[in-house]
Scaffold this motif. Sequence first.
Motif, mmCIF file in Angstrom:
data_model
loop_
_atom_site.group_PDB
_atom_site.id
_atom_site.type_symbol
_atom_site.label_atom_id
_atom_site.label_comp_id
_atom_site.label_asym_id
_atom_site.label_seq_id
_atom_site.Cartn_x
_atom_site.Cartn_y
_atom_site.Cartn_z
ATOM 1 N N THR A 671 0.824 -1.215 0.000
ATOM 2 C CA THR A 671 0.000 0.000 0.000
ATOM 3 C C THR A 671 0.853 1.258 0.000
ATOM 4 O O THR A 671 0.430 2.293 -0.504
ATOM 5 N N VAL A 672 2.050 1.196 0.582
ATOM 6 C CA VAL A 672 2.996 2.312 0.582
ATOM 7 C C VAL A 672 4.375 1.734 0.308
ATOM 8 O O VAL A 672 4.731 0.676 0.841
ATOM 9 N N CYS A 673 5.150 2.449 -0.529
ATOM 10 C CA CYS A 673 6.474 1.952 -0.909
ATOM 11 C C CYS A 673 7.571 2.705 -0.168
ATOM 12 O O CYS A 673 7.344 3.755 0.439
ATOM 13 N N TRP A 674 8.780 2.169 -0.238
ATOM 14 C CA TRP A 674 9.950 2.869 0.256
ATOM 15 C C TRP A 674 10.202 4.105 -0.628
ATOM 16 O O TRP A 674 9.661 4.229 -1.736
ATOM 17 N N GLU A 675 11.070 5.018 -0.133
ATOM 18 C CA GLU A 675 11.288 6.282 -0.836
ATOM 19 C C GLU A 675 11.837 6.095 -2.241
ATOM 20 O O GLU A 675 11.557 6.891 -3.137
ATOM 21 N N ASP A 676 12.632 5.054 -2.460
ATOM 22 C CA ASP A 676 13.242 4.861 -3.775
ATOM 23 C C ASP A 676 12.396 3.988 -4.689
ATOM 24 O O ASP A 676 12.863 3.495 -5.711
ATOM 25 N N ALA A 677 11.130 3.755 -4.287
ATOM 26 C CA ALA A 677 10.252 2.909 -5.087
ATOM 27 C C ALA A 677 8.933 3.629 -5.356
ATOM 28 O O ALA A 677 8.586 4.613 -4.700
ATOM 29 N N GLU A 678 8.208 3.112 -6.323
ATOM 30 C CA GLU A 678 6.942 3.721 -6.725
ATOM 31 C C GLU A 678 5.881 2.638 -6.796
ATOM 32 O O GLU A 678 6.148 1.508 -7.212
ATOM 33 N N LEU A 679 4.653 2.977 -6.371
ATOM 34 C CA LEU A 679 3.552 2.017 -6.318
ATOM 35 C C LEU A 679 2.958 1.839 -7.713
ATOM 36 O O LEU A 679 2.567 2.809 -8.367
ATOM 37 N N ILE A 680 2.892 0.600 -8.170
ATOM 38 C CA ILE A 680 2.365 0.274 -9.491
ATOM 39 C C ILE A 680 1.065 -0.514 -9.323
ATOM 40 O O ILE A 680 1.027 -1.504 -8.587
ATOM 41 N N HIS A 681 -0.004 -0.075 -9.992
ATOM 42 C CA HIS A 681 -1.294 -0.767 -9.956
ATOM 43 C C HIS A 681 -1.474 -1.547 -11.250
ATOM 44 O O HIS A 681 -1.375 -0.977 -12.336
ATOM 45 N N THR A 682 -1.740 -2.825 -11.150
ATOM 46 C CA THR A 682 -1.980 -3.633 -12.345
ATOM 47 C C THR A 682 -2.882 -4.815 -12.009
ATOM 48 O O THR A 682 -2.614 -5.577 -11.076
ATOM 49 N N LEU A 683 -3.988 -4.924 -12.734
ATOM 50 C CA LEU A 683 -4.944 -6.032 -12.583
ATOM 51 C C LEU A 683 -5.400 -6.220 -11.143
ATOM 52 O O LEU A 683 -5.508 -7.336 -10.626
ATOM 53 N N GLY A 684 -5.663 -5.099 -10.461
ATOM 54 C CA GLY A 684 -6.150 -5.161 -9.091
ATOM 55 C C GLY A 684 -5.091 -5.455 -8.057
ATOM 56 O O GLY A 684 -5.411 -5.630 -6.878
ATOM 57 N N GLN A 685 -3.829 -5.542 -8.474
ATOM 58 C CA GLN A 685 -2.734 -5.789 -7.550
ATOM 59 C C GLN A 685 -1.818 -4.575 -7.519
ATOM 60 O O GLN A 685 -1.760 -3.797 -8.474
ATOM 61 N N THR A 686 -1.112 -4.425 -6.402
ATOM 62 C CA THR A 686 -0.229 -3.264 -6.237
ATOM 63 C C THR A 686 1.169 -3.737 -5.873
ATOM 64 O O THR A 686 1.355 -4.463 -4.897
ATOM 65 N N PHE A 687 2.142 -3.313 -6.681
ATOM 66 C CA PHE A 687 3.535 -3.691 -6.485
ATOM 67 C C PHE A 687 4.369 -2.442 -6.211
ATOM 68 O O PHE A 687 4.001 -1.342 -6.626
ATOM 69 N N CYS A 688 5.499 -2.642 -5.544
ATOM 70 C CA CYS A 688 6.470 -1.566 -5.387
ATOM 71 C C CYS A 688 7.683 -1.877 -6.254
ATOM 72 O O CYS A 688 8.366 -2.896 -6.039
ATOM 73 N N TYR A 689 7.952 -0.990 -7.228
ATOM 74 C CA TYR A 689 9.122 -1.149 -8.081
ATOM 75 C C TYR A 689 10.092 -0.005 -7.814
ATOM 76 O O TYR A 689 9.679 1.157 -7.703
ATOM 77 N N PRO A 690 11.383 -0.289 -7.697
ATOM 78 C CA PRO A 690 12.363 0.799 -7.597
ATOM 79 C C PRO A 690 12.190 1.765 -8.771
ATOM 80 O O PRO A 690 11.895 1.352 -9.890
ATOM 81 N N LYS A 691 12.370 3.047 -8.469
ATOM 82 C CA LYS A 691 12.122 4.065 -9.489
ATOM 83 C C LYS A 691 13.017 3.870 -10.705
ATOM 84 O O LYS A 691 12.615 4.144 -11.837
ATOM 85 N N SER A 692 14.248 3.399 -10.503
ATOM 86 C CA SER A 692 15.131 3.160 -11.643
ATOM 87 C C SER A 692 14.565 2.077 -12.550
ATOM 88 O O SER A 692 14.587 2.184 -13.772
ATOM 89 N N ILE A 693 14.036 1.021 -11.947
ATOM 90 C CA ILE A 693 13.431 -0.053 -12.735
ATOM 91 C C ILE A 693 12.124 0.408 -13.342
ATOM 92 O O ILE A 693 11.776 0.073 -14.464
ATOM 93 N N LYS A 694 11.406 1.274 -12.614
ATOM 94 C CA LYS A 694 10.141 1.810 -13.125
ATOM 95 C C LYS A 694 10.358 2.534 -14.436
ATOM 96 O O LYS A 694 9.580 2.410 -15.390
ATOM 97 N N ARG A 695 11.434 3.321 -14.558
ATOM 98 C CA ARG A 695 11.707 4.042 -15.796
ATOM 99 C C ARG A 695 11.934 3.071 -16.948
ATOM 100 O O ARG A 695 11.562 3.331 -18.082
#
Length: 748
Positions: A671-695
């Motif tokens: 529901t909340v990620c660490w500072e270096d990660a961003e919350l991703i919503h997909t198919l009703g699920q929520t993941f935390c991906y590091p911002k570098s990987i998110k890009r």
Amino acid sequence: MVACSVLLLFWTLVSIKLTLGQDYTSQWAVHIEGGLKLAKQISEKHGFHIIGEIFPDYYHLEHRHISKRSANPGLEYHEKLISEQNVKWAKQQKLLIRSKRDFIAFNRDNGNPKRYSIKGGLNDPKWPKMWYLNRGRDIDMNVQGAWEEGITGKGSVVTILDDGLEKDHPDLVKNYDPLASYDMNSKDEDPMPRYDQMDTNRHGTRCAGEVAATANNSMCSVGVAYGASIGGVRMLDGDVTDAVEARSLSLNSQHIHIYSASWGPDDDGKTVDGPGELATRAFLEGISKGRSGKGSIFVWASGNGGREHDNCNCDGYTNAIWTLSISSATQNGHVPWYSEACSSTLATTYSSGSNFESQIITTDLHHDCTNNHTGTSASAPLAAGIVALALEANNELTWRDMQHIVVLTARPTHLLASDWVVNGVGRKVSHSFGYGLMDATAMVRLARRWKTVPAQHVCNITAQVFDKPVPARSSVTIHLLVKECNRVNFLEHVQAKISLSANRRGDIKIDLTSPSGTRSTLLAPRTHDNSHAGFHVWPFMTVHMWGERPFGVWQLTIHNEGKLLATLTDWEMVFYGTILPPTDVSQTLLTSIRVNNNITVDEYSENSIKSGNCRVTTTSCLECLREYKIYHGKCYDKCPPRTYQENYYGLCADCHYSCYKCNGPNDYQCTVCWEDAELIHTLGQTFCYPKSIKRLLDDRTWHTYSTILLIINIILLLVFFKCKFCMSNNNLTDIANYRLANQIDGDD
């Protein structure tokens, strides 16, 4: 005289040798559909008669024209029997070796008992010397507190499965219950023992006196549950078979509450044996249907093979989840020399020790009394008596309730062992003593307020072993990750079903470590076990993880102390437990009682918050006040970051490592990620991906990066081939120059 003695010894040895070779009896267990009348007709048609009923439509038969013991099976009679259409199953019964778990001592008390000064209001002559009941100071079984509260075992029915019961003994006759008694050996309803010169059949009478000898009658001793009804099943003084055991374990299961057994396979350090298919069914029928569905309670002596380095996990009776396995402690709190250490032992009561320590006082044959009852045989009946007290306090307790109550109230204090550890929920536990000394008063008080445990669930997980070799003089550790476990969130019994081959079975040691770090020895080396048989799906059981969570990595370590290779061929974990915590202590424990490990439970009131937010403590908190949440032994207003509230009981559990806050244990429940990660919503699920990987996940960015990487790779390949081509040309030029130079030199 000497010649007669030698001849007697010779024939004794011959008879023993013949007995060992004669495995088959004249008895059968048979499943016949159609009712008792048809079963009698079929039996008599083929020369059998019905001894008794084992279960509905299962009968115990005996053939009139077959010797009682034979080395060969009665195949002719067996084939005729199973040829009948209504006979669904039949099995000729084999002899089983079952040993009483006491020690023969020939200094039986004789004559009139000496009268000691009255102590504690009891005039029983032996009472002042019953140290295990009257010492106080947390070094006895703490029964007097229960007695003072009016709890004596009244209404509880206990039967002793053994070698008979002297039902007319003056200290037992008042509490004798014929409905809890039977003679399986002589096939009648009279459990009286067979008398001989050596009093070899005194064992059952001694055990019965520990449970229910009458109090304050100026006779002998006093039983732990002196108000309980007591019966006896005579089944050890004759041929013991699977059918005999099954009938004994299932006798009158709606009337009998507690079955006490102080026997089992030989404690010789080399036997691996357990209940047969009929006895196993009797256990299962007992826990599921006995006592109107609340379950029969089976109390078992853990074994006397300590001197032989035996391990009670090789005994399928004490190793079963259905039995309350009890070990012994000496008068001074030491491990007795005969005691077997194993991970299936739940708790301890007192018994005999060294020659300088007192033993157990109880009734004896010939209306007599003894100071010399010994072994784990003496411990199991004390436990059965304490269970009878708890059942009087609350007769709605199930068989599992009773085991939970034992675990919660057992006291490790004053018991001396080198292997005490604190498990994952803060309870001390030992292979020698289980969770500690049973406490009668604490059990009674907890029983009064007990709330029935949630339903038992079972989770099976098989490890992918693929014939794992265990080299000589080495060990191998295998890991098993448990992510989900079929509604088992809080553990009770844990089984590791293991198959392995070994040149010498006694060289094998097996350890199991839970995700919480609790290490339990499932099998210790047995110096006398020279068998090549290994183990085949043997269910090693441990109670050391009681209350822990099953999730995480389990470690199985196989130690091979032998000179040749061993091989682990199969490993399956079986987890027994509940989806919710076993009891809401904050609702059921409304008064202050003492529980294990010096735990104290404050009386629940609005003022109890003044003494802190924790209600149940050991070295850390085990339970918080109702409005608080518990995590790693501390109480919080709400679950701290990186945890979530698992259920309404206020337990906080860890989030997935990628989540800072979550609503569940998985990586898709953030529901909340660490500072270096961003919350991703997909198919009703929520993941935390590091911002570098998110890009990198952005399509355009990924396309650009891919194109650049492709161009770089092409350039590198071109450079590589160009360099290789240049190197080849240079080599050819050098060779040509070399030949030209040599030619010039030759011309000179």
